[in-house]
Write a protein that holds these residues in place. Structure first.
Motif, PDB file in Angstrom:
ATOM      1  N   VAL A 504       0.869  -1.179   0.000  1.00 47.97           N
ATOM      2  CA  VAL A 504       0.000   0.000   0.000  1.00 47.97           C
ATOM      3  C   VAL A 504       0.903   1.225   0.000  1.00 47.97           C
ATOM      4  O   VAL A 504       1.973   1.218   0.624  1.00 47.97           O
ATOM      5  N   SER A 505       0.501   2.262  -0.714  1.00 40.71           N
ATOM      6  CA  SER A 505       1.266   3.501  -0.718  1.00 40.71           C
ATOM      7  C   SER A 505       1.008   4.261   0.580  1.00 40.71           C
ATOM      8  O   SER A 505      -0.139   4.505   0.954  1.00 40.71           O
ATOM      9  N   ALA A 506       2.084   4.645   1.266  1.00 38.54           N
ATOM     10  CA  ALA A 506       1.936   5.295   2.573  1.00 38.54           C
ATOM     11  C   ALA A 506       1.105   6.568   2.476  1.00 38.54           C
ATOM     12  O   ALA A 506       0.242   6.834   3.328  1.00 38.54           O
ATOM     13  N   TYR A 507       1.330   7.366   1.441  1.00 35.96           N
ATOM     14  CA  TYR A 507       0.647   8.662   1.355  1.00 35.96           C
ATOM     15  C   TYR A 507      -0.832   8.535   1.030  1.00 35.96           C
ATOM     16  O   TYR A 507      -1.578   9.511   1.146  1.00 35.96           O
ATOM     17  N   SER A 508      -1.291   7.337   0.641  1.00 36.32           N
ATOM     18  CA  SER A 508      -2.729   7.148   0.436  1.00 36.32           C
ATOM     19  C   SER A 508      -3.493   7.293   1.746  1.00 36.32           C
ATOM     20  O   SER A 508      -4.718   7.475   1.739  1.00 36.32           O
ATOM     21  N   SER A 509      -2.779   7.251   2.880  1.00 41.11           N
ATOM     22  CA  SER A 509      -3.438   7.411   4.180  1.00 41.11           C
ATOM     23  C   SER A 509      -4.099   8.777   4.308  1.00 41.11           C
ATOM     24  O   SER A 509      -5.086   8.926   5.035  1.00 41.11           O
ATOM     25  N   PHE A 510      -3.571   9.795   3.613  1.00 42.82           N
ATOM     26  CA  PHE A 510      -4.200  11.117   3.640  1.00 42.82           C
ATOM     27  C   PHE A 510      -5.616  11.059   3.069  1.00 42.82           C
ATOM     28  O   PHE A 510      -6.473  11.836   3.455  1.00 42.82           O
ATOM     29  N   VAL A 511      -5.851  10.137   2.124  1.00 45.50           N
ATOM     30  CA  VAL A 511      -7.163  10.018   1.480  1.00 45.50           C
ATOM     31  C   VAL A 511      -8.026   8.987   2.180  1.00 45.50           C
ATOM     32  O   VAL A 511      -9.214   9.205   2.429  1.00 45.50           O
TER      33      VAL A 511
END
Length: 600
Positions: A504-511
């Motif tokens: 999973v892409s870490a920065y997808s957590s913002f979304v």
């Protein structure tokens, strides 16, 4: 006899903290010209070179513009002047400079107000006595700005009085090189080189001298904050380095630093030459990287000579152990010391090194062509596949824990991959093949140990591309347009383009957090269609995302993320690199926590 032919500086603009190294051309006793130093400790036929650096001081006080540091300031923002952390950013060279920078500048005010509470916001002042202070609303129009013709209130430099109406030379260095300090800001420096007799110490002939322009402060961007994304307000602790971190978690940084060989003035003509020079960028990059205090640091485009001479020794001073893999040089030409590669650093107080794997895609290309490509096509295949890209995989053992001691006595291992995928956009098949090759290697490591995995780097591929889909979906749709580019047939059958790592892409957590109070501005910097940042690379001709931190979601969870940058704030300098940010990429950083092991 020894004599000086010529002296000059690569850059006439000196910057605080950035070493100045003059070019000195001498004529040796045998009449040959050389640039070799001739120190007093090793004289040449009884003569040596003596160097001196001076600060040229007078009673003229000069203040430097915080936006255009080569210009003299004429006005000052009062709000910033009253806050020590913002004083350096309070000076502007003209009303236009201030108004052009206002949208970016006002964010400094908003942050300061949020941290210090609301105060009456004065706007701008300019004169040398402190009178004539003007006030205005931060949210109001800038059209009510009135100016006087007096100079700014002095901040840089300290007061110095002329002596007998002339200049005062303050000796600041006696070596060939000199690194300007904060005391030099606003002053001209003078370099002097003269031949001296080794026995009598007397000078021979007249000194050769250079005057620099005024010393400018190193631009300092606003610090990027770590934003919690785990849905809980986890209280962190302050460690001995002043770093806030919750117990049992660790941080990982990924950053393409833009190698010196790639930082050409043709590509980045909008960046001031002094800010594009390696001596300046080196100092600025180190300050930024060290400031993040990450537990694991993955850098790309690190030249071999820069790794050994700069990054490894400098980061060692801050408690990091270094590992490096240089790109292969079957395609790349020139000195091998200037070839770049991937460097991974980890804090010795947080991890120990267990194992290192070097991935050379050239070797994989050789094996692939031997197995799949007919003899008549092998040369063509190798010309397409051999691009010198590499990956560096490191297995680390954590010295910390976030759960009770495992009764089985298992160690907490973490696997970190650091890569830089081929840059040529037309070679979509090569990019996908390189990513697939790396993932297959990581699968083998995962099969041998129950181990969390992180895959970091510059993948030179956009969100939604075939390589990105393979990474986050574990497969590539058979109808994906990228698969149409496959002249060698190396991607067929498409059903083989899979892997079993739950990345999973870490920065997808913002979304994926949804609408959460306080995260709105960070969501605005994300592409809600791909769940990736709007950009990690921003030049005059390109803006998009090429850099990622992926993690295995069954073993790790994201605690917080380094805030993304705003395009409008970067465009004030046209694009990256800039005086504030010394790469064409931005750094990504995520804080992770290992999930408790499930009993088997």
């Amino acid at each position: 006899m020894l004599s000086v032919i010529r002296v000059h500086l690569p850059s006439e603009i000196p910057i605080v903290g950035c070493e100045l190294t003059p070019y000195v051309l001498v004529r040796r006793p045998d009449k040959t010209a050389a640039t070799d130093d001739v120190p007093e400790s090793a004289p040449l036929e009884g003569y040596f070179l003596r160097y001196r650096w001076y600060r040229v001081q007078s009673d003229k006080k000069v203040t430097i513009c915080s936006v255009h540091p080569t210009e003299q300031a004429t006005l000052q923002c009062v709000f910033c002047s009253k806050r020590r952390a913002l004083v350096a950013k309070s000076y502007h060279c003209s009303p236009k400079c201030f108004t052009d920078a206002w949208q970016h500048h006002r964010t400094l005010h908003e942050r300061a107000a949020a941290e210090n509470g609301n105060e009456e916001d004065e706007l701008v002042r300019f004169n040398s006595t402190g009178s004539g202070v003007l006030a205005g609303s931060l949210s109001g129009s800038m059209s009510n700005l009135n100016l006087t013709n007096n100079g700014p209130t002095p901040f840089y430099p300290s007061n110095v009085t002329q002596k007998n109406g002339g200049e005062t030379l303050i000796e600041v260095g006696c070596c060939k090189t000199y690194t300007p300090t904060a005391d030099d800001i606003g002053y001209v420096l003078k370099f002097e080189c003269v031949v001296a007799n080794a026995e009598t110490k007397q000078f021979v002939g007249h000194p050769s001298t250079i005057l620099t322009s005024r010393v400018i402060p190193a631009p300092s961007p606003s610090p990027r904050k770590l934003i919690p994304v785990n849905g809980a307000d986890v209280m962190g602790h302050l460690d001995h380095d002043g770093r806030i971190q919750s117990a049992g978690s660790f941080t990982v940084l990924s950053y393409n630093i833009l190698s010196d060989t790639s930082a050409s003035s043709d590509l980045y003509s909008y960046c001031p030459p002094w800010a594009l020079s390696w001596p300046y960028r080196r100092q600025n990059l180190l300050r930024e990287i060290v400031g993040y205090r990450a537990d694991v640091v993955c850098l790309q485009e690190v030249q071999s000579d820069h790794f050994h001479e700069i990054f490894a020794p400098e980061l060692d001073k801050h408690g990091y152990q270094a590992l490096y893999k240089r790109k292969t040089n079957e395609v790349l030409s020139g000195s091998t010391s200037a070839i770049d590669g991937c460097a991974t650093f980890f804090r010795r107080d947080r991890f120990t090194h267990v194992k290192k794997y070097d991935v050379e895609f050239n070797k994989a290309a050789q094996s692939l062509t031997e197995a799949l490509i007919p003899p008549a096509q092998k040369r063509t295949a190798l010309n397409r596949l051999v691009k010198d890209n590499i990956a560096l995989i490191v297995v680390l053992e954590a010295k910390f824990g976030n759960q009770p001691a495992d009764p089985s006595g298992k160690r907490q291992l973490v696997c970190v991959a650091n890569t830089h995928v081929n840059v040529q956009q037309e070679l979509k098949d090569v990019k996908l093949w390189q990513v697939h090759t790396l993932l297959k290697g990581l699968e083998k490591i995962a099969a041998s140990a129950d181990i969390p995995m992180l895959v970091c780097g510059d993948f030179n591929t956009l969100p939604g591309s075939a390589p990105h889909s393979l990474l986050v979906m574990g497969k590539v749709d058979a109808m994906h347009p990228d698969l149409l580019v496959d002249p060698l047939g190396i991607l067929r059958p498409h059903t083989k383009l899979t892997h079993q790592l739950p990345l999973v892409s870490a920065y997808s957590s913002f979304v994926r957090m949804g609408i959460v109070l306080g995260l709105e501005q960070h969501r605005r910097r994300m592409d809600l269609n791909t769940n990736e940042p709007l950009f990690t690379n921003c030049t005059r001709d390109f803006i998009g995302t090429h850099d990622y931190i992926f993690y295995t979601a069954d073993t790790l969870m994201v605690e917080s993320l380094l805030e993304l940058l705003d395009e409008d704030g970067l465009r004030k300098d046209t694009a990256l690199p800039s005086p504030e940010w010394s790469s064409n990429h931005i750094a990504l950083l995520a804080e992770f926590r290992c999930k408790p092991r499930t009993r088997r």
